[in-house]
Write an enzyme that holds these catalytic residues in place. Structure first.
Site, PDB file in Angstrom:
ATOM      1  N   LEU A 115     129.879  38.454 112.048  1.00  8.59           N
ATOM      2  CA  LEU A 115     129.773  39.819 112.546  1.00  8.59           C
ATOM      3  C   LEU A 115     129.844  39.885 114.064  1.00  8.59           C
ATOM      4  O   LEU A 115     129.906  40.985 114.632  1.00  8.59           O
ATOM      5  CB  LEU A 115     128.447  40.451 112.089  1.00  8.59           C
ATOM      6  CG  LEU A 115     128.130  40.390 110.593  1.00  8.59           C
ATOM      7  CD1 LEU A 115     126.737  40.958 110.336  1.00  8.59           C
ATOM      8  CD2 LEU A 115     129.166  41.147 109.791  1.00  8.59           C
ATOM      9  N   TYR A 151     141.758  45.677 120.376  1.00  9.13           N
ATOM     10  CA  TYR A 151     140.685  45.368 119.430  1.00  9.13           C
ATOM     11  C   TYR A 151     141.243  45.222 118.016  1.00  9.13           C
ATOM     12  O   TYR A 151     140.994  44.226 117.318  1.00  9.13           O
ATOM     13  CB  TYR A 151     139.640  46.484 119.488  1.00  9.13           C
ATOM     14  CG  TYR A 151     138.570  46.438 118.422  1.00  9.13           C
ATOM     15  CD1 TYR A 151     137.524  45.533 118.504  1.00  9.13           C
ATOM     16  CD2 TYR A 151     138.587  47.332 117.346  1.00  9.13           C
ATOM     17  CE1 TYR A 151     136.526  45.504 117.533  1.00  9.13           C
ATOM     18  CE2 TYR A 151     137.602  47.314 116.378  1.00  9.13           C
ATOM     19  CZ  TYR A 151     136.577  46.401 116.471  1.00  9.13           C
ATOM     20  OH  TYR A 151     135.593  46.375 115.514  1.00  9.13           O
TER      21      TYR A 151
END
Length: 266
Positions: A69, A138
């Site tokens: 994560l 991103y």
């Protein structure tokens, strides 16, 4: 199952570490920052982009799986994004291969396909077999990380589940979230299903709740046991209309494809 959770101090990490522990898993946390006061479990303070630091964590712990994560949560320049999302994934995968850890669950993003127009989608739903259409650096880094997971699944038989997360929020905040919301409880359900599904190989799913207005196909998640329970529709009457709603709802990535996110790569 003994699970390494990277980015354990982040917004998703804090929910997932508690949720997995509540479901009987043993969590080993890793983050750039020290553990919060009162944290009782195993915690390593290290940078996932540092392969030696990652290798040291794997050498110190007996792990069954990884939930990755960690990473910059928004738009930066391309080198920063590649380091944060691709290099970190590579360091973890190499350590997994070296130590015989065969499962990784990766926090990918809807921004890997964020420039996909919603108009013309079959049945109004975006499937996981569309071509990558990142909306930002991103999103580009998330596409590259998914490619790396696919390579290690083929090369080393690693089971790798890429969860293209929508809008991880306590509750929906804007009208787009009526389609893209991922509740805290459903996020934990998604991660646990991805950890425990028998032999998924390389698998991509969309990380959203069971939203009445969903844009993304939930069947890839259900195929590995992710059965979301929450629905953003409960908030529909509370969310005001905004002038930007139509634009944000016209493409999968919401505001991310817009010119406010344009910048040089380097």
């Amino acid at each position: 199952m003994r699970v390494l959770v990277t980015g354990a101090a982040g917004s998703i990490g804090r929910v997932v570490t508690v949720g997995l522990a509540d479901r009987g898993h043993e969590v080993v946390a890793l983050d750039l920052v020290p553990p919060p006061e009162g944290y009782q479990g195993a915690w390593h303070t290290a940078d996932c982009a540092d392969r030696d630091a990652v290798a040291a964590v794997f050498g110190a712990e007996q792990l069954d799986a990884v939930v990755h994560l960690a990473g910059v949560p928004g738009e930066e320049d391309l080198p920063t994004e590649i380091t944060s999302h691709v290099i970190t994934t590579a360091a973890l995968l190499d350590a997994m291969v070296a130590h015989g850890v065969g499962r990784i669950v990766y926090a990918s993003s809807n921004h890997a396909v964020g420039r996909t127009p919603r108009a013309g989608l079959d049945d109004g739903l975006l499937t996981t077999d569309v071509r990558p259409r990142p909306d930002t650096f991103y999103g580009t880094a998330k596409v590259a990380a998914e490619g790396l997971l696919s390579l290690y699944a083929d090369r080393y038989a690693v089971d790798a589940v890429a969860c293209r997360i929508g809008s991880f929020l306590e509750e929906p905040q804007v009208r787009r979230n009526l389609a893209t919301w991922l509740s805290h409880d459903d996020c934990v359900r998604m991660v646990e299903a991805s950890l425990t599904a028998p032999a998924p190989g390389f698998h991509v799913l969309y990380g959203i709740s069971r939203n009445t207005r969903a844009w993304w196909d939930l069947e890839p998640g259900r195929a590995i046991g992710y059965d979301p329970q929450d629905d953003a529709e409960a908030w529909a009457d509370r969310l005001p209309d905004r002038p930007e709603d139509d634009v944000e709802n016209s493409v999968v990535g919401g505001p991310f494809p817009g010119e406010s996110f344009y910048r040089p790569a380097l």
